[in-house]
Design an enzyme around this catalytic site. Structure first.
Site, PDB file in Angstrom:
ATOM      1  CB  SER A 145      -0.986   0.047   1.892  1.00 30.16           C
ATOM      2  OG  SER A 145      -1.622  -0.942   0.440  1.00 30.16           O
ATOM      3  CE  LYS A 191      -3.962   1.142  -0.684  1.00 23.09           C
ATOM      4  NZ  LYS A 191      -4.080   0.630  -0.554  1.00 23.09           N
ATOM      5  CB  SER A 228      -4.219   1.350   3.607  1.00 26.54           C
ATOM      6  OG  SER A 228      -2.762   2.085   3.745  1.00 26.54           O
ATOM      7  CE  LYS A 264      -1.690   4.636   2.319  1.00 29.35           C
ATOM      8  NZ  LYS A 264      -1.645   3.627   3.805  1.00 29.35           N
TER       9      LYS A 264
END
Length: 314
Positions: free
Chosen positions: A62, A65, A122, A246
C-alpha cells in the site's frame, strides 16, 4: 595491581558492549536495518544519508498509494475535481479485497471521504473508486501514475500496474482491461522521492496522514491509522515528530513504511521495505530518524528550508 587491570579490562569490555547494543545511531553510527531495503532522505538538503539497497525494485504494497494521493491532490489543486464531488462506487471497486471500507456498488462518497480512507486506512475499494472517477478506469489511471512517476524523475525501476499496490494473487480476480501487466514495483529511493514531492507540493497531506482515525458517516464506521509511529497513537512505537505518511503490507512485500518526521523545522523521510515483521519496520524507521536527527544536530551548514524534491541528490 592485577586486580585493577582485570577490573579495568572488564570495564572496557562493558563499554564496547554498550556501544554495540545501546542505540548506536545516537552516537552517529549508521543504523543496521532489519529489512530488504531502506533509505533516509533529508528534505532540507536533498541528501540521501542512508541507502541500503535503495535502487533495488521491491513490491511496495500500500505504500504505492502515495502516487494515488499525489494525483488526487494535483487534480484538486488544478480544479479538475473538488473535495465535495460525489464519487459512485462501481461493482469492480466494491470487489477489492484486502483492507477495505466495505463500500457497496451504487453508493456515493465524497472525494474527501475516499482520500481519507486511502491515506489513513489504506482502503483498496476507496483507492479504486478514486482512480475510476479521475481517469474513467483503473487501467487509464495506471497510465497516469506512470506518467507522473516519469515527470517526477523516478527511475525506470519503479512501475505501477494498479492503483492499490495489491499483488495479482491478492486481487483474486482478473483485472479489467489493464494496459500494464506484472506487479507494482518501487525502489526505496524512488519511494522517498515520491513522499518528499507529495509533502513539498501538497503539505496538507500531513494533516490527514497524522490523524489517528477516520469516520465514515454514512456507515457509522470508525477505522484507525495503521502507522503506530504517530505520537497520538500512544503506543511503544510512537516517535516524536512523526506525522505520516504510509504503511503497507502483504505476503509478497513484507512490511513497509514511508515515514515522515519533523523536529525543530528539520524534516526527514524514512523508507523501510521488505521488513519481516510490523515491529521491525517501525523499529527500522525509528533508527533512521534517530540517525538523521543526530546528524542534523551535528551539521552546522544545513539548509534552512525544504529542498525541492526534484533536486534530490543521488
Amino acid at each position: 595491581m592485577k586486580r585493577r587491570i582485570v577490573v579495568g579490562a572488564i570495564a572496557a569490555v562493558l563499554v564496547v558492549v554498550l556501544i554495540a547494543v545501546w542505540r548506536p545511531t545516537g552516537l552517529g553510527f549508521k543504523p543496521n536495518i532489519d529489512a530488504e531495503s531502506a533509505v533516509l532522505l533529508d528534505m532540507d538538503t536533498g541528501d540521501i544519508w542512508v541507502d541500503i539497497n535503495g535502487d533495488v525494485p521491491m513490491p511496495p504494497a500500500s505504500v504505492s498509494k502515495l502516487m494515488t494521493e499525489m494525483i488526487v491532490l494535483d487534480q484538486i489543486s488544478s480544479g479538475m475535481i473538488r473535495w465535495e464531488d460525489r464519487v459512485p462506487i462501481s461493482a469492480y471497486a466494491s470487489k477489492m479485497g484486502g483492507t477495505s471500507l466495505s463500500l457497496k456498488r451504487g453508493e456515493f462518497y465524497t472525494i474527501r471521504e475516499l482520500l481519507e480512507g486511502v491515506t489513513i486506512y489504506s482502503a483498496n475499494d476507496a483507492t479504486v473508486a478514486l482512480a475510476e472517477y479521475m481517469a474513467g478506469s483503473e487501467a487509464s489511471f495506471v497510465l497516469m501514475m506512470n506518467d507522473k512517476a516519469h515527470s517526477l524523475g523516478l527511475s525506470s525501476r519503479t512501475i505501477f500496474t494498479n492503483a492499490t499496490g495489491l499483488s495479482g494473487k491478492d486481487l483474486g480476480f482478473t483485472d479489467p482491461n489493464m494496459h500494464i501487466s506484472g506487479e507494482t514495483m518501487m525502489t526505496a529511493r524512488d519511494t522517498a522521492k515520491l513522499a518528499a514531492a507529495l509533502i513539498y507540493h501538497h503539505p496538507d497531506i500531513l494533516n490527514i496522514s497524522s490523524r489517528t482515525q477516520m469516520h465514515l458517516k454514512n456507515k457509522g464506521l470508525y477505522v484507525s491509522n495503521s502507522n503506530f509511529m504517530l505520537p497520538a497513537m500512544g503506543g511503544i512505537y510512537a516517535y516524536e515528530g512523526t506525522d505520516g505518511l504510509k504503511t503497507g503490507h502483504n505476503n509478497r512485500a513484507g512490511y513497509c513504511i514511508a515515514g515522515s518526521a519533523q523536529r525543530d523545522g528539520h524534516r526527514l523521510i524514512a523508507v523501510v521495505m521488505g521488513a519481516k515483521t510490523y515491529e521491525s519496520r517501525f523499529e527500522g524507521a525509528a533508527k533512521l530518524f534517530d540517525y538523521g536527527f543526530f546528524r542534523g544536530l551535528q551539521s552546522g551548514d544545513r539548509v534552512k528550508h525544504m529542498m525541492n524534491p526534484l533536486r534530490i541528490r543521488n
